[in-house]
Scaffold this motif. Structure first.
Motif, mmCIF file in Angstrom:
data_model
loop_
_atom_site.group_PDB
_atom_site.id
_atom_site.type_symbol
_atom_site.label_atom_id
_atom_site.label_comp_id
_atom_site.label_asym_id
_atom_site.label_seq_id
_atom_site.Cartn_x
_atom_site.Cartn_y
_atom_site.Cartn_z
ATOM 1 N N SER A 22 0.807 -1.117 0.047
ATOM 2 C CA SER A 22 0.086 -0.185 0.042
ATOM 3 C C SER A 22 0.785 1.257 -0.033
ATOM 4 C CB SER A 22 -0.870 -0.001 1.399
ATOM 5 O OG SER A 22 -1.470 1.101 1.419
ATOM 6 N N GLY A 23 0.651 2.192 -0.766
ATOM 7 C CA GLY A 23 1.252 3.544 -0.813
ATOM 8 C C GLY A 23 0.789 4.462 0.205
ATOM 9 N N ALA A 24 -0.185 4.007 1.135
ATOM 10 C CA ALA A 24 -0.839 4.702 2.269
ATOM 11 C C ALA A 24 0.490 4.940 3.293
ATOM 12 C CB ALA A 24 -1.931 4.270 2.938
ATOM 13 N N SER A 25 1.365 4.102 3.525
ATOM 14 C CA SER A 25 2.343 4.218 4.677
ATOM 15 C C SER A 25 3.379 5.294 4.004
ATOM 16 C CB SER A 25 2.857 2.864 4.873
ATOM 17 O OG SER A 25 3.719 2.221 3.867
ATOM 18 N N ALA A 26 3.496 5.546 2.796
ATOM 19 C CA ALA A 26 4.493 6.614 2.290
ATOM 20 C C ALA A 26 4.228 7.983 2.733
ATOM 21 C CB ALA A 26 4.419 6.202 0.792
ATOM 22 N N HIS A 27 5.159 8.706 2.962
ATOM 23 C CA HIS A 27 5.128 10.020 3.332
ATOM 24 C C HIS A 27 4.436 10.665 1.979
ATOM 25 C CE1 HIS A 27 6.195 14.028 4.171
ATOM 26 N NE2 HIS A 27 6.227 13.809 5.395
ATOM 27 N N PRO A 28 3.230 11.605 2.324
ATOM 28 C CA PRO A 28 2.598 12.099 1.013
ATOM 29 C C PRO A 28 3.467 12.873 0.254
ATOM 30 C CG PRO A 28 1.538 12.370 3.270
ATOM 31 C CD PRO A 28 2.844 11.871 3.356
ATOM 32 N N ALA A 29 4.490 13.827 0.971
ATOM 33 C CA ALA A 29 5.327 14.578 0.198
ATOM 34 C C ALA A 29 6.347 13.931 -0.889
ATOM 35 C CB ALA A 29 5.957 15.512 1.221
ATOM 36 N N ALA A 30 6.844 12.805 -0.152
ATOM 37 C CA ALA A 30 7.706 11.774 -0.949
ATOM 38 C C ALA A 30 7.065 11.227 -2.030
ATOM 39 C CB ALA A 30 8.057 10.741 -0.164
ATOM 40 N N ALA A 31 5.891 10.962 -2.191
ATOM 41 C CA ALA A 31 4.995 10.450 -3.273
ATOM 42 C C ALA A 31 4.711 11.587 -4.171
ATOM 43 C CB ALA A 31 3.554 9.785 -2.427
ATOM 44 N N ASP A 32 4.545 12.780 -3.787
ATOM 45 C CA ASP A 32 4.500 13.735 -4.800
ATOM 46 C C ASP A 32 5.749 13.967 -5.501
ATOM 47 O OD1 ASP A 32 1.733 14.165 -3.780
ATOM 48 O OD2 ASP A 32 2.270 15.946 -2.626
ATOM 49 N N VAL A 33 6.758 14.231 -4.666
ATOM 50 C CA VAL A 33 8.009 14.050 -5.430
ATOM 51 C C VAL A 33 8.362 13.108 -6.484
ATOM 52 C CG1 VAL A 33 10.663 14.359 -5.013
ATOM 53 C CG2 VAL A 33 9.152 15.619 -3.556
ATOM 54 N N ASP A 44 17.142 18.017 -11.740
ATOM 55 C CA ASP A 44 16.518 18.717 -10.584
ATOM 56 C C ASP A 44 17.024 18.246 -9.447
ATOM 57 O OD1 ASP A 44 14.672 19.667 -8.799
ATOM 58 O OD2 ASP A 44 12.700 18.807 -9.879
ATOM 59 N N ALA A 45 17.344 19.332 -8.450
ATOM 60 C CA ALA A 45 18.085 18.879 -7.013
ATOM 61 C C ALA A 45 17.419 18.124 -6.232
ATOM 62 C CB ALA A 45 18.486 20.248 -6.512
ATOM 63 N N ASP A 46 15.983 18.481 -6.193
ATOM 64 C CA ASP A 46 15.027 17.648 -5.285
ATOM 65 C C ASP A 46 14.768 16.170 -5.827
ATOM 66 O OD1 ASP A 46 14.594 19.829 -3.891
ATOM 67 O OD2 ASP A 46 12.836 20.758 -4.998
ATOM 68 N N CYS A 47 14.577 16.103 -7.168
ATOM 69 C CA CYS A 47 14.689 14.765 -7.774
ATOM 70 C C CYS A 47 15.762 13.965 -7.577
ATOM 71 C CB CYS A 47 14.315 14.763 -9.199
ATOM 72 S SG CYS A 47 12.505 15.352 -9.463
ATOM 73 N N GLU A 48 17.092 14.582 -7.752
ATOM 74 C CA GLU A 48 18.285 13.608 -7.558
ATOM 75 C C GLU A 48 18.376 13.172 -5.843
ATOM 76 O OE1 GLU A 48 21.663 15.771 -8.981
ATOM 77 O OE2 GLU A 48 20.543 15.985 -10.729
ATOM 78 N N ALA A 49 17.760 14.249 -5.158
ATOM 79 C CA ALA A 49 17.945 13.838 -3.664
ATOM 80 C C ALA A 49 16.853 12.971 -3.280
ATOM 81 C CB ALA A 49 17.565 15.195 -2.896
#
Length: 63
Positions: A22-33, A44-49
């Protein structure tokens, strides 16, 4: 040789079903990124990180 033939002709043993992930346990911001980074075509620095963190997690490396 007979044992090998018998083993090869016997039906496979049933395995326990794999529970769905389930993706429910993933952090929502991490899923958006992660969703945004799948379609990015430029550096993109955010994507590379995010991918670096995912890679470290996958290989079991500590920060």
């Amino acid at each position: 040789m007979t044992l090998a033939i018998l083993h090869a002709s016997s039906p496979p043993t049933p395995r326990a079903p794999v529970p769905p992930i389930s993706g429910a346990s993933a952090h929502p911001a991490a899923a958006d990124v992660a969703d945004r980074c799948r379609t990015v075509t430029v550096a993109d620095a955010d994507c590379e990180a995010a991918w670096d963190a995912k890679r470290r997690h996958f290989f079991g490396q500590k920060d």
